[in-house]
Design an enzyme around this catalytic site. Structure first.
Site, PDB file in Angstrom:
ATOM      1  N   HIS A  41      33.017 -93.522  23.933  1.00 54.95           N
ATOM      2  CA  HIS A  41      32.598 -93.860  25.289  1.00 54.95           C
ATOM      3  C   HIS A  41      32.792 -95.342  25.529  1.00 54.95           C
ATOM      4  CE1 HIS A  41      29.017 -96.082  24.121  1.00 54.95           C
ATOM      5  NE2 HIS A  41      28.844 -95.170  23.182  1.00 54.95           N
ATOM      6  N   GLU A 100      25.234 -89.566  19.844  1.00 52.59           N
ATOM      7  CA  GLU A 100      25.134 -90.624  18.851  1.00 52.59           C
ATOM      8  C   GLU A 100      23.983 -90.322  17.890  1.00 52.59           C
ATOM      9  OE1 GLU A 100      26.117 -92.778  16.781  1.00 52.59           O
ATOM     10  OE2 GLU A 100      26.839 -94.288  18.220  1.00 52.59           O
TER      11      GLU A 100
END
Length: 237
Positions: free
Chosen positions: A27, A103
Site C-alpha cells: 500500500h 499488516e
C-alpha cells in the site's frame, strides 16, 4: 528479466503445474502522521493525496501489462483504496478483500511514534524487537509466527482458487516480508519494503514460492514521487 517481459512470456514458460502469479503491491502513502514513523498495524488510516497519486502511477503501470484476472486486498483503508484505484485501471475489476491480508497486529505498539515507544511501552517494545519469532506483542499483538501462518494460509487459498492466473494482491510490508522469507529462507533478512513497490511471486507445485521481481518502483521514475516511495522500513507496521 523485466516485469513486462516476465508477464508477456509464453504460457509454456510461465505456467508450471499449480502456478499463480502474485503481483504483490505494498500500500502507498498514508496520512501525514506516518512521516514521523508512527506504527500502524491494524489502525485503519486512509491514504493521503500523495499516496493516491502514487496509486494512480502504479495502476497505470499495471494496466499496460497483460490481463490481470483478480485484485485482492487487505480490508484496511490504506490498502483497499490503493486496490480500488488499481482495479479501476485494470478493467474495472472488483476488489476482493480479506482481513487475513492485514499488516501484523502490533498490540500496545499501535499508534505510537517508534522513537518514543521504548519509553511509553517498554515491554511491548522489547517484544516487538525480539529476535524470537514466537513472541506475542502485549495488547493483543501477533508474533511473527502468527503473522506468517495467517498470511501464508490466505495466499495459499488465493493460489488454490486461481491456478494459472495473474492476481494482484495489495497488502502490507509485514506480509510481503514474510513471503520473501518463505521464498528465500536462507537469504539475509529484509528490513525495508519500499512503499509502492511491485513484488512478483510465483506459487507452483502446490506450496513452493519463487520471487520473479523484487522491490520494483520504476513506475515512480521522473514523477516526483521516487524518494517518497522509499519509506516502509521494519518499523512501519
Amino acid at each position: 528479466m523485466s516485469l513486462a517481459g516476465f508477464l508477456a512470456a509464453p504460457p509454456s514458460i510461465k505456467l508450471t503445474l499449480r502456478l499463480l502469479l502474485f503481483v504483490m503491491e505494498k500500500h502507498l502513502g498514508m496520512q501525514r502522521e506516518r512521516s514521523s514513523s508512527r506504527l500502524g498495524g491494524h489502525i485503519d488510516v486512509e491514504l493521503n493525496d500523495a499516496g493516491r497519486q502514487q496509486a494512480v502511477r502504479v495502476a497505470e503501470r499495471l494496466s499496460k501489462e497483460p490481463k490481470i484476472s483478480y485484485v485482492y486486498s487487505s480490508d484496511l483503508k490504506r490498502a483497499f483504496e490503493t486496490a480500488q484505484i488499481i482495479a479501476a485501471r485494470c478493467g474495472n475489476l472488483e476488489v476482493l478483500t480479506d482481513p487475513h491480508l492485514r499488516e501484523r497486529h502490533l498490540g500496545d505498539m499501535q499508534g505510537l511514534v517508534y522513537q518514543e515507544a521504548s519509553k511509553i511501552r517498554p515491554i511491548a517494545y522489547k517484544a516487538f524487537l525480539s529476535n524470537r519469532t514466537d513472541v506475542d506483542i502485549p495488547g493483543g499483538g501477533e508474533s511473527l509466527d502468527k503473522l506468517y501462518d495467517r498470511c501464508t494460509s490466505a495466499l495459499q487459498r488465493i493460489g488454490d482458487k486461481h491456478k494459472g492466473e495473474r492476481v494482484v494482491v495489495v497488502t502490507h510490508g509485514g506480509v510481503i516480508r514474510s513471503r520473501y522469507e518463505r521464498a528465500r529462507p536462507k537469504a539475509r533478512k529484509v528490513d525495508k519494503i519500499l512503499n509502492t513497490s511491485v513484488n512478483v511471486f510465483r506459487l507452483f507445485d502446490g506450496d513452493k514460492w519463487r520471487i520473479q521481481v523484487w522491490g520494483d518502483v520504476t513506475h515512480l521514475d521522473q514523477t516526483g514521487f521516487l524518494k517518497s516511495g522509499f519509506g516502509g522500513d521494519r518499523t512501519s507496521g
